[in-house]
Motif scaffolding. Structure first.
Motif, PDB file in Angstrom:
ATOM      1  N   TYR A 140     -15.147  -3.480 -22.493  1.00  0.00           N
ATOM      2  CA  TYR A 140     -15.648  -1.886 -23.671  1.00  0.00           C
ATOM      3  C   TYR A 140     -16.734  -2.040 -23.089  1.00  0.00           C
ATOM      4  O   TYR A 140     -17.137  -0.644 -22.906  1.00  0.00           O
ATOM      5  CB  TYR A 140     -14.664  -1.484 -24.695  1.00  0.00           C
ATOM      6  N   TYR A 162     -17.903  -1.101 -19.696  1.00  0.00           N
ATOM      7  CA  TYR A 162     -17.140   0.659 -19.594  1.00  0.00           C
ATOM      8  C   TYR A 162     -17.573   1.541 -20.017  1.00  0.00           C
ATOM      9  O   TYR A 162     -18.199   3.159 -19.949  1.00  0.00           O
ATOM     10  CB  TYR A 162     -15.680   0.482 -20.478  1.00  0.00           C
ATOM     11  N   ASN A 219     -20.207   5.034 -17.936  1.00  0.00           N
ATOM     12  CA  ASN A 219     -20.046   6.273 -18.154  1.00  0.00           C
ATOM     13  C   ASN A 219     -21.574   6.655 -18.799  1.00  0.00           C
ATOM     14  O   ASN A 219     -21.496   7.837 -18.337  1.00  0.00           O
ATOM     15  CB  ASN A 219     -19.136   6.354 -19.232  1.00  0.00           C
ATOM     16  N   THR A 278     -13.101  -5.451 -15.505  1.00  0.00           N
ATOM     17  CA  THR A 278     -14.246  -4.571 -15.976  1.00  0.00           C
ATOM     18  C   THR A 278     -13.760  -2.844 -14.842  1.00  0.00           C
ATOM     19  O   THR A 278     -12.840  -3.375 -14.153  1.00  0.00           O
ATOM     20  CB  THR A 278     -14.941  -4.979 -14.873  1.00  0.00           C
ATOM     21  N   PHE A 287     -13.650   1.513 -15.185  1.00  0.00           N
ATOM     22  CA  PHE A 287     -14.610   2.654 -15.540  1.00  0.00           C
ATOM     23  C   PHE A 287     -13.581   4.259 -16.198  1.00  0.00           C
ATOM     24  O   PHE A 287     -14.232   5.096 -16.615  1.00  0.00           O
ATOM     25  CB  PHE A 287     -15.966   3.088 -15.398  1.00  0.00           C
ATOM     26  N   ASN A 331      -9.248   4.637 -17.612  1.00  0.00           N
ATOM     27  CA  ASN A 331      -8.295   4.490 -18.111  1.00  0.00           C
ATOM     28  C   ASN A 331      -7.454   5.569 -18.261  1.00  0.00           C
ATOM     29  O   ASN A 331      -7.448   6.561 -18.142  1.00  0.00           O
ATOM     30  CB  ASN A 331      -8.156   2.889 -19.033  1.00  0.00           C
ATOM     31  N   THR A 362     -17.806  -1.679 -10.522  1.00  0.00           N
ATOM     32  CA  THR A 362     -16.908  -2.498 -11.137  1.00  0.00           C
ATOM     33  C   THR A 362     -16.015  -3.059  -9.865  1.00  0.00           C
ATOM     34  O   THR A 362     -15.647  -4.345 -10.201  1.00  0.00           O
ATOM     35  CB  THR A 362     -15.612  -0.959 -11.309  1.00  0.00           C
TER      36      THR A 362
END
Length: 375
Positions: A192, A195, A199, A234, A236, A238, A261
């Motif tokens: 996370y 992540y 983003n 890994t 980005f 979900n 990723t």
């Protein structure tokens, strides 16, 4: 598409109002909305026949009740049908208070989640028996563990040992020194911290240095508590968060993080619908996707997977080689992972033409290099 594993939703029986699997009522029955117990066995067999692994989402933190906390009928649950199996109700108001995080209840009067007292030896023993049975009955190869930060940490080592398979936990926090130490209690956690950095960087909210900080926070900072960056999940996109295409129409700003990723450290995870460039992001629409093998991202992801599978099969240590940051600017980053060099940008396809000069790529004299794709 070249994937070697699939991760599916929780399979336990749910309250009638649930559709996604996270509000369970009976640990030993399967969710009839998804199919029968035999269907699940057939799915595992089909995946294994293709050389693929099956990872199943599991929920050790709570059960589900489609009403307010003061109306819960504990006798309706199987396996834990007594109030003594649960923490006394308290609302989770302060996420900075770890005691509240681990003992208070999630949800509201539309759907509350009675919080299992996993520190109770009887509860822990029954949970260990259940997870061992689930894995054995359905030939499961790995577990994605939901709401890990809401469960006491010492519950997990014996539980994962009872399961006997790879355990990856969801710790949905962006702080490296909070999330990564959970890897001391299980094989892996979803990355996370990275992540959020992915983003931010590819929505142009931060420079590429943001990625660099998060890459080295695990590999070079012992205080972060990261045991093995190559085992982190890994991703980005979900089912819990907005899809990246929801925030941008720039295909380059989607293709670049997909490349990152798949080609950087960790176990690459792509969420269903990424290959179709889906933009919907509510939980309901996130669970829907079309299937078009001619879509540009379908082909692009399949090509990246082909490279990853090819190089991973060679005895060169690619999977255990930690990514090195060769150089970076505010909008580009150059990475090395074993013999693979990856150059990424967040300038986007609408920014006009530009030239990127490579540097410090660490090729040997006379070595042949080959460009694979343009993002």
């Amino acid at each position: 598409m070249g994937f070697t594993a699939i991760w599916i939703s929780p399979v336990t029986a749910q309250v009638p109002e649930a559709y996604h699997g996270y509000y369970q009522t009976n640990l030993y029955e399967t969710n009839s909305n998804f199919g029968s117990a035999q269907d699940l066995k057939d799915l595992a067999a089909a995946a294994h026949s293709k050389g693929m692994y099956l990872m199943v989402d599991v929920v050790p933190n709570h059960m589900g009740w489609a009403a307010c906390h003061d109306t819960v009928d504990y006798k309706s649950f199987h396996l834990f049908n007594n109030a003594e199996h649960y923490h006394s109700y308290c609302p989770l108001n302060n996420v900075q208070n770890q005691t509240e995080v681990e003992t208070c209840w999630l949800g509201n009067c539309n759907m509350t989640m009675p919080d299992l007292k996993t520190e109770n030896p009887d509860v822990a023993r029954e949970m260990n028996t259940w997870i061992k049975t689930l894995v054995s009955n359905y030939s499961i190869d790995g577990l994605r563990i939901d709401s890990v930060k809401n469960v006491n940490k010492i519950f997990f080592p014996p539980w994962c040992e009872a399961a006997g398979v790879f355990c990856m936990g969801e710790v949905s926090d962006g702080l490296a020194n909070y999330t990564y130490p959970y890897q001391r209690y299980m094989d892996s956690v979803l990355d996370y911290p990275l992540y959020y950095a992915i983003n931010r960087a590819f929505q142009k909210q931060s420079p590429m240095a943001d990625l660099v900080v998060n890459l080295v926070s695990c590999t070079q900072n012992a205080e972060a508590g990261c045991k093995d960056s190559t085992l982190l999940g890994t991703f980005f996109e979900n089912h819990d968060n907005p899809r990246l295409p929801f925030t941008t129409n720039d295909m380059s700003l989607v293709k670049n993080p997909i490349a990152f990723t798949i080609m950087s450290d960790g176990i690459p995870i792509l969420y269903q619908g990424q290959e179709q460039h889906l933009r919907e992001w509510t939980l309901e629409t996130n669970l829907e996707s079309s299937y078009d093998t001619n879509s540009p991202l379908y082909k692009y992801i399949a090509y990246l997977n082909q490279i990853w599978n090819h190089i991973s099969a060679k005895p060169l240590g690619y999977l255990t080689w930690q990514t090195h940051v060769l150089s970076y600017t505010s909008d580009t980053i150059q990475l090395r992972k074993d013999i693979i060099r990856t150059i990424l940008t967040n300038q986007g396809e609408f920014g006009g033409e530009y030239t990127q000069h490579t540097q410090g790529m660490l090729f040997s004299g006379g070595e042949t290099s080959r460009g694979c794709f343009d993002v």
